[in-house]
Scaffold this motif. Structure first.
Motif, PDB file in Angstrom:
ATOM      1  N   ALA A  51      94.313  51.201 -12.238  1.00 24.60           N
ATOM      2  CA  ALA A  51      94.979  51.426 -13.516  1.00 24.60           C
ATOM      3  C   ALA A  51      96.370  51.996 -13.298  1.00 24.60           C
ATOM      4  CB  ALA A  51      94.148  52.381 -14.370  1.00 24.60           C
ATOM      5  N   GLY A  52      97.299  51.597 -14.134  1.00 24.05           N
ATOM      6  CA  GLY A  52      98.659  52.111 -14.091  1.00 24.05           C
ATOM      7  C   GLY A  52      98.872  53.040 -15.250  1.00 24.05           C
ATOM      8  N   PRO A  53     100.053  53.439 -15.482  1.00 17.72           N
ATOM      9  CA  PRO A  53     101.281  53.069 -14.789  1.00 17.72           C
ATOM     10  C   PRO A  53     101.506  53.928 -13.553  1.00 17.72           C
ATOM     11  CG  PRO A  53     101.808  54.512 -16.615  1.00 17.72           C
ATOM     12  CD  PRO A  53     100.317  54.282 -16.658  1.00 17.72           C
ATOM     13  N   LEU A  54     102.508  53.520 -12.783  1.00 18.50           N
ATOM     14  CA  LEU A  54     102.879  54.296 -11.609  1.00 18.50           C
ATOM     15  C   LEU A  54     103.625  55.558 -12.037  1.00 18.50           C
ATOM     16  CD1 LEU A  54     104.250  51.534  -9.223  1.00 18.50           C
ATOM     17  CD2 LEU A  54     102.146  52.824  -8.967  1.00 18.50           C
ATOM     18  N   PRO A  55     103.489  56.627 -11.287  1.00 14.87           N
ATOM     19  CA  PRO A  55     104.271  57.838 -11.584  1.00 14.87           C
ATOM     20  C   PRO A  55     105.767  57.552 -11.439  1.00 14.87           C
ATOM     21  CG  PRO A  55     102.523  58.302 -10.004  1.00 14.87           C
ATOM     22  CD  PRO A  55     102.572  56.822 -10.168  1.00 14.87           C
ATOM     23  N   PRO A  56     106.616  58.228 -12.216  1.00 20.07           N
ATOM     24  CA  PRO A  56     108.063  58.009 -12.136  1.00 20.07           C
ATOM     25  C   PRO A  56     108.627  58.202 -10.726  1.00 20.07           C
ATOM     26  CG  PRO A  56     107.530  59.416 -14.005  1.00 20.07           C
ATOM     27  CD  PRO A  56     106.256  59.205 -13.245  1.00 20.07           C
ATOM     28  N   GLU A  57     108.069  59.146  -9.964  1.00 22.05           N
ATOM     29  CA  GLU A  57     108.564  59.371  -8.595  1.00 22.05           C
ATOM     30  C   GLU A  57     108.369  58.140  -7.721  1.00 22.05           C
ATOM     31  OE1 GLU A  57     105.355  61.695  -9.269  1.00 22.05           O
ATOM     32  OE2 GLU A  57     106.800  61.926 -10.875  1.00 22.05           O
ATOM     33  N   VAL A  58     107.258  57.430  -7.926  1.00 18.00           N
ATOM     34  CA  VAL A  58     106.988  56.223  -7.140  1.00 18.00           C
ATOM     35  C   VAL A  58     107.952  55.119  -7.560  1.00 18.00           C
ATOM     36  CG1 VAL A  58     105.263  54.455  -6.590  1.00 18.00           C
ATOM     37  CG2 VAL A  58     104.583  56.855  -6.758  1.00 18.00           C
ATOM     38  N   GLU A  59     108.177  54.976  -8.857  1.00 19.89           N
ATOM     39  CA  GLU A  59     109.136  53.977  -9.354  1.00 19.89           C
ATOM     40  C   GLU A  59     110.535  54.249  -8.791  1.00 19.89           C
ATOM     41  OE1 GLU A  59     108.522  51.250 -10.851  1.00 19.89           O
ATOM     42  OE2 GLU A  59     106.642  51.521 -11.927  1.00 19.89           O
ATOM     43  N   GLU A  60     110.932  55.519  -8.764  1.00 15.97           N
ATOM     44  CA  GLU A  60     112.250  55.884  -8.223  1.00 15.97           C
ATOM     45  C   GLU A  60     112.347  55.547  -6.740  1.00 15.97           C
ATOM     46  OE1 GLU A  60     113.006  60.007  -9.118  1.00 15.97           O
ATOM     47  OE2 GLU A  60     112.689  59.683 -11.267  1.00 15.97           O
ATOM     48  N   LEU A  61     111.289  55.808  -6.007  1.00 16.20           N
ATOM     49  CA  LEU A  61     111.270  55.482  -4.586  1.00 16.20           C
ATOM     50  C   LEU A  61     111.392  53.975  -4.385  1.00 16.20           C
ATOM     51  CD1 LEU A  61     110.941  56.575  -1.704  1.00 16.20           C
ATOM     52  CD2 LEU A  61     108.473  56.381  -2.007  1.00 16.20           C
ATOM     53  N   LEU A  62     110.668  53.201  -5.173  1.00 18.39           N
ATOM     54  CA  LEU A  62     110.721  51.742  -5.050  1.00 18.39           C
ATOM     55  C   LEU A  62     112.100  51.182  -5.398  1.00 18.39           C
ATOM     56  CD1 LEU A  62     107.218  50.882  -6.504  1.00 18.39           C
ATOM     57  CD2 LEU A  62     107.995  50.530  -4.152  1.00 18.39           C
ATOM     58  N   ALA A  63     112.820  51.867  -6.271  1.00 20.49           N
ATOM     59  CA  ALA A  63     114.161  51.416  -6.646  1.00 20.49           C
ATOM     60  C   ALA A  63     115.132  51.485  -5.472  1.00 20.49           C
ATOM     61  CB  ALA A  63     114.681  52.245  -7.816  1.00 20.49           C
ATOM     62  N   THR A  64     114.783  52.226  -4.433  1.00 19.05           N
ATOM     63  CA  THR A  64     115.668  52.360  -3.271  1.00 19.05           C
ATOM     64  C   THR A  64     115.479  51.243  -2.245  1.00 19.05           C
ATOM     65  OG1 THR A  64     114.147  53.723  -1.950  1.00 19.05           O
ATOM     66  CG2 THR A  64     115.593  54.878  -3.521  1.00 19.05           C
ATOM     67  N   VAL A  65     114.453  50.414  -2.415  1.00 15.06           N
ATOM     68  CA  VAL A  65     114.129  49.397  -1.409  1.00 15.06           C
ATOM     69  C   VAL A  65     115.185  48.299  -1.350  1.00 15.06           C
ATOM     70  CG1 VAL A  65     112.460  47.638  -0.717  1.00 15.06           C
ATOM     71  CG2 VAL A  65     111.657  49.836  -1.545  1.00 15.06           C
ATOM     72  N   GLY A  66     115.676  47.850  -2.490  1.00 18.27           N
ATOM     73  CA  GLY A  66     116.648  46.759  -2.498  1.00 18.27           C
ATOM     74  C   GLY A  66     116.026  45.468  -2.010  1.00 18.27           C
ATOM     75  N   ASP A  67     116.740  44.734  -1.165  1.00 23.69           N
ATOM     76  CA  ASP A  67     116.266  43.449  -0.647  1.00 23.69           C
ATOM     77  C   ASP A  67     115.483  43.578   0.651  1.00 23.69           C
ATOM     78  OD1 ASP A  67     117.430  42.118  -2.758  1.00 23.69           O
ATOM     79  OD2 ASP A  67     119.306  41.759  -1.699  1.00 23.69           O
ATOM     80  N   ARG A  68     115.220  44.781   1.084  1.00 25.29           N
ATOM     81  CA  ARG A  68     114.493  44.994   2.340  1.00 25.29           C
ATOM     82  C   ARG A  68     113.012  44.681   2.174  1.00 25.29           C
ATOM     83  NH1 ARG A  68     114.192  50.327   4.174  1.00 25.29           N
ATOM     84  NH2 ARG A  68     113.549  49.408   6.116  1.00 25.29           N
ATOM     85  N   HIS A  69     112.365  44.426   3.276  1.00 25.79           N
ATOM     86  CA  HIS A  69     110.906  44.282   3.343  1.00 25.79           C
ATOM     87  C   HIS A  69     110.424  45.280   4.396  1.00 25.79           C
ATOM     88  CE1 HIS A  69     110.254  40.812   0.765  1.00 25.79           C
ATOM     89  NE2 HIS A  69     111.309  40.247   1.301  1.00 25.79           N
ATOM     90  N   PRO A  70     110.286  46.573   4.031  1.00 27.09           N
ATOM     91  CA  PRO A  70     109.960  47.587   5.032  1.00 27.09           C
ATOM     92  C   PRO A  70     108.665  47.324   5.786  1.00 27.09           C
ATOM     93  CG  PRO A  70     110.221  48.577   2.846  1.00 27.09           C
ATOM     94  CD  PRO A  70     110.431  47.119   2.698  1.00 27.09           C
ATOM     95  N   ALA A  71     107.726  46.625   5.196  1.00 26.54           N
ATOM     96  CA  ALA A  71     106.459  46.365   5.881  1.00 26.54           C
ATOM     97  C   ALA A  71     106.640  45.403   7.051  1.00 26.54           C
ATOM     98  CB  ALA A  71     105.426  45.810   4.898  1.00 26.54           C
ATOM     99  N   LEU A  72     107.680  44.577   7.002  1.00 25.42           N
ATOM    100  CA  LEU A  72     107.964  43.654   8.103  1.00 25.42           C
ATOM    101  C   LEU A  72     108.939  44.248   9.110  1.00 25.42           C
ATOM    102  CD1 LEU A  72     108.425  40.303   6.141  1.00 25.42           C
ATOM    103  CD2 LEU A  72     106.459  40.992   7.535  1.00 25.42           C
ATOM    104  N   GLY A  73     109.725  45.195   8.675  1.00 33.38           N
ATOM    105  CA  GLY A  73     110.790  45.725   9.522  1.00 33.38           C
ATOM    106  C   GLY A  73     112.010  44.832   9.410  1.00 33.38           C
ATOM    107  N   ASP A  74     113.180  45.441   9.473  1.00 38.11           N
ATOM    108  CA  ASP A  74     114.426  44.690   9.294  1.00 38.11           C
ATOM    109  C   ASP A  74     114.611  43.606  10.354  1.00 38.11           C
ATOM    110  OD1 ASP A  74     115.034  46.222   7.056  1.00 38.11           O
ATOM    111  OD2 ASP A  74     116.248  47.651   8.210  1.00 38.11           O
ATOM    112  N   ASP A  75     114.260  43.895  11.606  1.00 40.22           N
ATOM    113  CA  ASP A  75     114.472  42.919  12.670  1.00 40.22           C
ATOM    114  C   ASP A  75     113.605  41.676  12.490  1.00 40.22           C
ATOM    115  OD1 ASP A  75     112.295  44.611  13.187  1.00 40.22           O
ATOM    116  OD2 ASP A  75     112.421  44.329  15.357  1.00 40.22           O
ATOM    117  N   VAL A  76     112.337  41.855  12.134  1.00 32.39           N
ATOM    118  CA  VAL A  76     111.446  40.714  11.930  1.00 32.39           C
ATOM    119  C   VAL A  76     111.871  39.937  10.683  1.00 32.39           C
ATOM    120  CG1 VAL A  76     109.065  40.013  11.402  1.00 32.39           C
ATOM    121  CG2 VAL A  76     109.505  41.737  13.168  1.00 32.39           C
ATOM    122  N   PHE A  77     112.204  40.648   9.613  1.00 29.45           N
ATOM    123  CA  PHE A  77     112.667  39.981   8.397  1.00 29.45           C
ATOM    124  C   PHE A  77     113.911  39.136   8.696  1.00 29.45           C
ATOM    125  CE2 PHE A  77     115.502  39.999   4.683  1.00 29.45           C
ATOM    126  CZ  PHE A  77     114.724  39.273   3.795  1.00 29.45           C
TER     127      PHE A  77
END
Length: 167
Positions: A51-77
């Motif tokens: 169940a949602g919604p996500l806490p505002p702190e999590v939404e703020e953190l996700l807003a910093t990701v941009g076009d990155r895919h941190p789970a893959l790592g920048d080099d693999v991406f």
């Protein structure tokens, strides 16, 4: 006192292959792990696994990701992009990797099978799934409109799950 070799106890790399090319994804850094956990939480809310919604702190953190895919790592991406891997395939591998790092391989495998394994659609022209495993309590005809294909499971959390009859 001798050094302790921790290698055999460390989290192993994630090995992904696509069209015969192997990509080795190293375990994420502590900073990236925060982003990965937040991304996994958002995906679980979007998929209605939790169940949602996500806490505002999590939404703020996700807003910093941009076009990155941190789970893959920048080099693999970057290597995947350079190799011409299609965007949707990269997105699925990043999705899988996020769940792999956040919840483990078994969980990531189950979700990947559920989300991306082609379904049997030999229903004679009707594209609707034969069984609706996500709503076993529901009986009778659906009051929803349109085709709710299993391939559209990433709807936003604000999408209603049922609609009222219009007449």
């Amino acid at each position: 006192m001798g050094a302790v070799d921790f290698t055999e106890w460390a989290v192993p790399d994630l090995i992904l292959t696509f069209r015969g090319v192997t990509y080795t994804v190293a375990p994420p850094s502590v900073a990236d792990m925060k982003l990965i956990l937040a991304a996994a939480a958002r995906a679980e809310v979007n998929l209605r696994l939790v169940a949602g919604p996500l806490p505002p702190e999590v939404e703020e953190l996700l807003a910093t990701v941009g076009d990155r895919h941190p789970a893959l790592g920048d080099d693999v991406f970057d290597r995947m992009v350079a190799d011409g891997v299609p965007g949707p395939a990269i997105d699925r591998m990043a999705y899988y990797a996020a769940f792999f790092w956040a919840r483990g391989r078994e969980y990531a495998d189950r979700l990947a099978q559920f989300l991306w394994t082609p379904r049997d659609s030999d229903s004679g022209g009707d594209a609707a799934p034969k069984a609706r495993p996500r709503s076993p309590r529901k009986s009778g005809r659906s009051t929803g409109k349109g085709n709710r294909s299993t391939k559209t499971r990433t709807a936003s959390p604000s999408t209603p799950t049922t609609e009222s009859p219009t007449k």
